[in-house]
Design a protein around this motif. Sequence first.
Motif, PDB file in Angstrom:
ATOM      1  N   LYS A 140      34.409  60.996  47.990  1.00 20.57           N
ATOM      2  CA  LYS A 140      34.852  62.022  48.945  1.00 20.57           C
ATOM      3  C   LYS A 140      36.377  62.027  49.080  1.00 20.57           C
ATOM      4  CE  LYS A 140      30.646  63.128  50.133  1.00 20.57           C
ATOM      5  NZ  LYS A 140      29.987  64.059  49.289  1.00 20.57           N
ATOM      6  N   LEU A 141      37.079  61.849  47.959  1.00 21.06           N
ATOM      7  CA  LEU A 141      38.528  61.795  47.938  1.00 21.06           C
ATOM      8  C   LEU A 141      39.077  63.016  47.209  1.00 21.06           C
ATOM      9  CD1 LEU A 141      41.040  59.999  48.563  1.00 21.06           C
ATOM     10  CD2 LEU A 141      40.807  59.118  46.246  1.00 21.06           C
ATOM     11  N   VAL A 142      40.051  63.685  47.836  1.00 19.28           N
ATOM     12  CA  VAL A 142      40.731  64.808  47.208  1.00 19.28           C
ATOM     13  C   VAL A 142      41.924  64.248  46.448  1.00 19.28           C
ATOM     14  CG1 VAL A 142      41.958  66.976  47.583  1.00 19.28           C
ATOM     15  CG2 VAL A 142      40.050  66.358  49.055  1.00 19.28           C
ATOM     16  N   THR A 143      42.009  64.577  45.144  1.00 15.74           N
ATOM     17  CA  THR A 143      43.094  64.087  44.304  1.00 15.74           C
ATOM     18  C   THR A 143      43.742  65.249  43.555  1.00 15.74           C
ATOM     19  OG1 THR A 143      41.603  63.666  42.458  1.00 15.74           O
ATOM     20  CG2 THR A 143      42.018  61.826  43.952  1.00 15.74           C
ATOM     21  N   VAL A 144      44.922  64.993  42.991  1.00 15.79           N
ATOM     22  CA  VAL A 144      45.608  65.995  42.173  1.00 15.79           C
ATOM     23  C   VAL A 144      44.986  65.976  40.784  1.00 15.79           C
ATOM     24  CG1 VAL A 144      47.792  66.631  41.101  1.00 15.79           C
ATOM     25  CG2 VAL A 144      47.762  65.821  43.465  1.00 15.79           C
ATOM     26  N   ASP A 145      44.549  67.145  40.331  1.00 18.20           N
ATOM     27  CA  ASP A 145      43.953  67.276  39.003  1.00 18.20           C
ATOM     28  C   ASP A 145      44.999  67.699  37.976  1.00 18.20           C
ATOM     29  OD1 ASP A 145      41.803  67.341  37.138  1.00 18.20           O
ATOM     30  OD2 ASP A 145      41.691  69.514  37.361  1.00 18.20           O
ATOM     31  N   LYS A 146      45.858  68.651  38.335  1.00 20.48           N
ATOM     32  CA  LYS A 146      46.879  69.139  37.418  1.00 20.48           C
ATOM     33  C   LYS A 146      48.038  69.693  38.211  1.00 20.48           C
ATOM     34  CE  LYS A 146      47.493  72.154  33.378  1.00 20.48           C
ATOM     35  NZ  LYS A 146      48.839  71.824  33.271  1.00 20.48           N
ATOM     36  N   VAL A 147      49.231  69.531  37.656  1.00 16.48           N
ATOM     37  CA  VAL A 147      50.443  70.054  38.271  1.00 16.48           C
ATOM     38  C   VAL A 147      51.135  70.943  37.250  1.00 16.48           C
ATOM     39  CG1 VAL A 147      52.672  69.441  39.258  1.00 16.48           C
ATOM     40  CG2 VAL A 147      50.700  68.024  39.741  1.00 16.48           C
ATOM     41  N   GLY A 148      51.498  72.145  37.664  1.00 19.80           N
ATOM     42  CA  GLY A 148      52.186  73.082  36.773  1.00 19.80           C
ATOM     43  C   GLY A 148      53.686  73.001  36.959  1.00 19.80           C
ATOM     44  N   ALA A 149      54.424  73.002  35.869  1.00 15.80           N
ATOM     45  CA  ALA A 149      55.887  72.950  35.915  1.00 15.80           C
ATOM     46  C   ALA A 149      56.443  74.222  36.548  1.00 15.80           C
ATOM     47  CB  ALA A 149      56.440  72.770  34.504  1.00 15.80           C
ATOM     48  N   ALA A 150      57.696  74.167  36.950  1.00 13.34           N
ATOM     49  CA  ALA A 150      58.322  75.297  37.647  1.00 13.34           C
ATOM     50  C   ALA A 150      58.353  76.564  36.797  1.00 13.34           C
ATOM     51  CB  ALA A 150      59.731  74.918  38.079  1.00 13.34           C
ATOM     52  N   GLY A 151      58.383  76.447  35.487  1.00 11.81           N
ATOM     53  CA  GLY A 151      58.448  77.610  34.616  1.00 11.81           C
ATOM     54  C   GLY A 151      57.115  78.244  34.302  1.00 11.81           C
ATOM     55  N   GLU A 152      56.026  77.643  34.717  1.00 10.97           N
ATOM     56  CA  GLU A 152      54.700  78.183  34.425  1.00 10.97           C
ATOM     57  C   GLU A 152      54.352  79.304  35.411  1.00 10.97           C
ATOM     58  OE1 GLU A 152      51.569  75.404  33.621  1.00 10.97           O
ATOM     59  OE2 GLU A 152      52.994  73.868  33.008  1.00 10.97           O
ATOM     60  N   GLY A 153      53.349  80.104  35.043  1.00 13.97           N
ATOM     61  CA  GLY A 153      52.970  81.237  35.874  1.00 13.97           C
ATOM     62  C   GLY A 153      51.510  81.197  36.283  1.00 13.97           C
ATOM     63  N   TYR A 154      51.072  82.322  36.863  1.00 14.72           N
ATOM     64  CA  TYR A 154      49.698  82.418  37.352  1.00 14.72           C
ATOM     65  C   TYR A 154      48.691  82.322  36.208  1.00 14.72           C
ATOM     66  CZ  TYR A 154      45.637  84.095  39.882  1.00 14.72           C
ATOM     67  OH  TYR A 154      44.389  84.197  40.433  1.00 14.72           O
ATOM     68  N   SER A 155      49.029  82.866  35.042  1.00 12.03           N
ATOM     69  CA  SER A 155      48.117  82.790  33.899  1.00 12.03           C
ATOM     70  C   SER A 155      47.910  81.348  33.448  1.00 12.03           C
ATOM     71  CB  SER A 155      48.623  83.649  32.744  1.00 12.03           C
ATOM     72  OG  SER A 155      49.904  83.218  32.332  1.00 12.03           O
ATOM     73  N   ASP A 177      47.415  60.411  49.040  1.00 12.16           N
ATOM     74  CA  ASP A 177      48.823  60.646  49.369  1.00 12.16           C
ATOM     75  C   ASP A 177      49.530  61.472  48.300  1.00 12.16           C
ATOM     76  OD1 ASP A 177      48.689  59.290  51.773  1.00 12.16           O
ATOM     77  OD2 ASP A 177      49.291  57.379  50.903  1.00 12.16           O
ATOM     78  N   GLU A 178      49.096  61.341  47.046  1.00 13.11           N
ATOM     79  CA  GLU A 178      49.718  62.104  45.968  1.00 13.11           C
ATOM     80  C   GLU A 178      49.570  63.609  46.193  1.00 13.11           C
ATOM     81  OE1 GLU A 178      47.882  61.894  42.065  1.00 13.11           O
ATOM     82  OE2 GLU A 178      45.935  61.543  42.979  1.00 13.11           O
ATOM     83  N   CYS A 179      48.525  64.030  46.894  1.00 10.33           N
ATOM     84  CA  CYS A 179      48.313  65.451  47.176  1.00 10.33           C
ATOM     85  C   CYS A 179      49.424  65.979  48.081  1.00 10.33           C
ATOM     86  CB  CYS A 179      46.965  65.685  47.832  1.00 10.33           C
ATOM     87  SG  CYS A 179      45.559  65.292  46.800  1.00 10.33           S
ATOM     88  N   LYS A 180      49.661  65.293  49.160  1.00 13.52           N
ATOM     89  CA  LYS A 180      50.699  65.737  50.095  1.00 13.52           C
ATOM     90  C   LYS A 180      52.085  65.608  49.480  1.00 13.52           C
ATOM     91  CE  LYS A 180      52.009  65.663  54.884  1.00 13.52           C
ATOM     92  NZ  LYS A 180      51.714  65.198  56.228  1.00 13.52           N
ATOM     93  N   ASN A 181      52.334  64.534  48.741  1.00 15.87           N
ATOM     94  CA  ASN A 181      53.640  64.353  48.101  1.00 15.87           C
ATOM     95  C   ASN A 181      53.917  65.466  47.093  1.00 15.87           C
ATOM     96  OD1 ASN A 181      53.976  62.030  49.593  1.00 15.87           O
ATOM     97  ND2 ASN A 181      53.295  60.680  47.951  1.00 15.87           N
ATOM     98  N   SER A 182      52.929  65.805  46.290  1.00 18.19           N
ATOM     99  CA  SER A 182      53.097  66.880  45.304  1.00 18.19           C
ATOM    100  C   SER A 182      53.312  68.222  45.988  1.00 18.19           C
ATOM    101  CB  SER A 182      51.876  66.964  44.388  1.00 18.19           C
ATOM    102  OG  SER A 182      51.743  65.801  43.626  1.00 18.19           O
ATOM    103  N   PHE A 183      52.581  68.450  47.082  1.00 15.97           N
ATOM    104  CA  PHE A 183      52.734  69.704  47.818  1.00 15.97           C
ATOM    105  C   PHE A 183      54.134  69.812  48.416  1.00 15.97           C
ATOM    106  CE2 PHE A 183      52.454  72.212  51.723  1.00 15.97           C
ATOM    107  CZ  PHE A 183      52.006  73.410  51.195  1.00 15.97           C
ATOM    108  N   MET A 184      54.641  68.747  48.980  1.00 10.00           N
ATOM    109  CA  MET A 184      55.989  68.771  49.561  1.00 10.00           C
ATOM    110  C   MET A 184      57.048  68.987  48.487  1.00 10.00           C
ATOM    111  SD  MET A 184      55.787  68.807  52.684  1.00 10.00           S
ATOM    112  CE  MET A 184      54.531  68.607  53.896  1.00 10.00           C
ATOM    113  N   GLU A 185      56.860  68.397  47.308  1.00 15.13           N
ATOM    114  CA  GLU A 185      57.790  68.634  46.200  1.00 15.13           C
ATOM    115  C   GLU A 185      57.771  70.104  45.789  1.00 15.13           C
ATOM    116  OE1 GLU A 185      56.601  65.965  43.094  1.00 15.13           O
ATOM    117  OE2 GLU A 185      57.715  64.283  43.945  1.00 15.13           O
ATOM    118  N   MET A 186      56.587  70.701  45.782  1.00 16.72           N
ATOM    119  CA  MET A 186      56.471  72.111  45.430  1.00 16.72           C
ATOM    120  C   MET A 186      57.117  72.986  46.496  1.00 16.72           C
ATOM    121  SD  MET A 186      53.109  74.446  44.634  1.00 16.72           S
ATOM    122  CE  MET A 186      52.652  74.728  46.322  1.00 16.72           C
TER     123      MET A 186
END
Length: 108
Positions: free
Chosen positions: A32-47, A5-14
């Motif tokens: 066989k579970l997909v989980t959030v590994d890392k979340v980048g803050a709004a100020g971070e970029g592609y690099s 559920d954290e995956c969908k919640n994080s995606f909706m926040e983004m």
Amino acid sequence: MWVADECKNSFMEMKWKKVHRYIVFKIDEKSKLVTVDKVGAAGEGYSDLTASLPDDDCRYAVFDFDFVTVDNCRKSKIFFIAWLVTYLYILLLLRSNYTLKIKEYFQK
């Protein structure tokens, strides 16, 4: 395969709140579970996203790309990225349809 559920919640926040610039997901092979590994803050970029991806393991990521059109209109697009390191792992992922299942989950 299950998606935490954290995956969908994080995606909706983004997507709606613009809290995150990117989210990196990983798949636990045993459960066989997909989980959030890392979340980048709004100020971070592609690099920052590329720096957070491992050299020896595969990940999935979504990246919120902001840009300005020719008409000087601010837009945003979310890209789905498959970070596939080894050829064998690519074949396993394609065969098991992990990529399609993850995309379908976020399109709901």
